[in-house]
Design a protein around this motif. Sequence first.
Motif, short mmCIF file in Angstrom:
data_model
loop_
_atom_site.label_atom_id
_atom_site.label_comp_id
_atom_site.label_asym_id
_atom_site.label_seq_id
_atom_site.Cartn_x
_atom_site.Cartn_y
_atom_site.Cartn_z
N GLN A 345 -0.52 108.93 102.27
CA GLN A 345 -0.02 108.93 103.65
C GLN A 345 1.49 108.70 103.66
O GLN A 345 2.23 109.38 104.39
N THR A 346 1.94 107.74 102.85
CA THR A 346 3.38 107.46 102.77
C THR A 346 4.14 108.67 102.24
O THR A 346 5.19 109.05 102.77
N THR A 347 3.58 109.29 101.19
CA THR A 347 4.23 110.46 100.60
C THR A 347 4.33 111.60 101.62
O THR A 347 5.39 112.23 101.76
N ALA A 348 3.24 111.88 102.31
CA ALA A 348 3.22 112.97 103.30
C ALA A 348 4.22 112.72 104.41
O ALA A 348 4.90 113.66 104.88
N HIS A 349 4.33 111.46 104.83
CA HIS A 349 5.26 111.13 105.92
C HIS A 349 6.70 111.51 105.55
O HIS A 349 7.40 112.17 106.32
N TYR A 350 7.12 111.09 104.37
CA TYR A 350 8.51 111.35 103.98
C TYR A 350 8.71 112.80 103.58
O TYR A 350 9.77 113.39 103.84
N ARG A 351 7.74 113.40 102.96
CA ARG A 351 7.87 114.80 102.57
C ARG A 351 8.03 115.68 103.80
O ARG A 351 8.82 116.64 103.80
N ASP A 352 7.30 115.37 104.87
CA ASP A 352 7.37 116.18 106.09
C ASP A 352 8.72 116.08 106.78
O ASP A 352 9.06 116.93 107.62
#
Length: 610
Positions: A345-352
């Motif tokens: 979830q953390t990764t997806a947030h920043y990647r987006d």
Amino acid sequence: MSATGDERSFPDPYSIETPPGAEGWEDLYAYHNLFLENRREEDERKTWFRNSLHYPEVSYPFDQIMIDGAFTGTGVTNTRVFSLPPAKGLDVRIVNGYTYMSALPAPTGEELERRAAEFGPRAGHYFANWNDLYADWEDRVKKRIADVRAIEVPALTEFEPLDYVLTEHGDTQGNRLLSSYNKLIEAGDSIWTLHSEFLNLGYAAYLQFMLLCRGHFPEIQDQTISRMVSGIDVLLFRPDEELRGLARKAEELGVSDVVLAARSEDDLIAGLSGSETGREWLGALDTAKDPWFNFSNGSGMYHSHGSWIDDMSMPIQGIGDYIGRLRAGDDLVRDVVGVQADRDQTTAHYRDLLDEEDQAGFDEALGLARTVFPYVENHNFYIEHWFLTSFWNKVREFGRRFAEWGFWDDENDIFFLRRAEVVEAVFDLQMAWGAGGKPQGPHHWPKIIARRKKIYDALSEWSPPPALGPAPEDVSEPLTIMLWGITPETVGRWLAAQSGESSKVSLEGFAASPGVVEGLARVVRKPDELDTVLEGEILVAPVTSPSWTPVFGRIRGAVSDIGGIMCHAAIVSREYGLPAVVGTGFGTTTIKTGQRIRVDGDAGVVTILD
């Protein structure tokens, strides 16, 4: 105020006083470990940080081989093997028995360019073939461990066997005593090149990802970056998983009550060997023990800490704790799925938040960081725990042989000799055994060992400063920050404490693992104090060892004096979901056992509430 009178300086290394009773402590260490008067002008200009992360205690004379080896391995890998552009190795000195280090000047200009040109193809080869090279590395380390275990310590019998005369010829037992000792020392030296072979590249890959994140997201916390590479299985959790498995098996077989009552391996054997189910459980224990109980109770760097496999009291207590948790309804399953969900979830947030072009670079850097990250912890089990357990026990075999000849009383007395002095003892014993006479050692070493034991005890009562020499203008070397937790803010806190200006109510450090918790503190300075930790307490320690993970099932949070975002205490706390603050500097000297404290793992603050 420092010894020099400069409030921006730490004590001068050449002005440190010897603790009462420790006069002559320098004899415990080789000349290259000491501050030498004819290098005074050069060394006084440097800042020397105390390496309490790996070496929190006074170094035994023989154990110094591992401190020397560790720094040698790091230096040669950085400087000569991979040619890391921004960093070389470290100078190392011992002051009153404690280890201090100073980074050598970073390369600049033409040297930096030359090193960068060398680094690319070398590191690139490892990153491109990481998994295959790592598998080969594992094989090489296991062979070194097997080689150490296979070293023969000759019995020095009255006569050489008849077969020696009829068929074997060659080296006598006396000759082999020297060659065996040399093989052991060579193994202890070369293991540190293996230790660092992948380690600094692993940190470099993680650093690349961290810098990329900071470049795109200037406000991002280091803890948030670390969460994007968490939830990955590493070997350091395997010994703890074995304890959990043995607890489950004890419940399944109905032998839990016997296990709970046991305090030693002898108790387990006496209580369980008479029944089929008991023997089945003991068989499972034997399977788990080697290699997973080759797990030091401390950092592994001190022979005195011992390992689970040498003294089973800690793992037996851990199994008992897990039996209690099973009976309370806990399934003992570490919440890896939850950690991974938070990670994703953390990764997806920043990647987006990135555009498509930047996402590709983000994915590549993250993928490499996740690939190399397990090694950053796995090497610790192979080297500091499995190898060193085998190494220290082999040294004890030599210690027993000398004790048999009266050189000293206890096998562990050998650790009060420097490694070069043991060679002298070997020659003495060779000559006496060969001639059929009596060695000089029994008349030479006992009084020296007795004196050194008193010196060691006196040094152990001394409180070493966190740094020596002038305070640095800046701290920017990544490993110093990530692993040791030394930053400009850390240095500022040390200086404030030195001048008496630090707070006695709150402590600042690194936000190592998220969450906020309150509870009673339990200050633990050495591994043999771990059995005092009670359910629901907050562990406060100079530094925590990976082998303390069974205790993490009892505690609500963790605080350490030393360490950065990538130290073992931080990684283990994140994986076990415990709030933690590391690198507080003065947790164990400020907080008292029984005080109520609050650990804010989000802000990196520990508050004394009493």
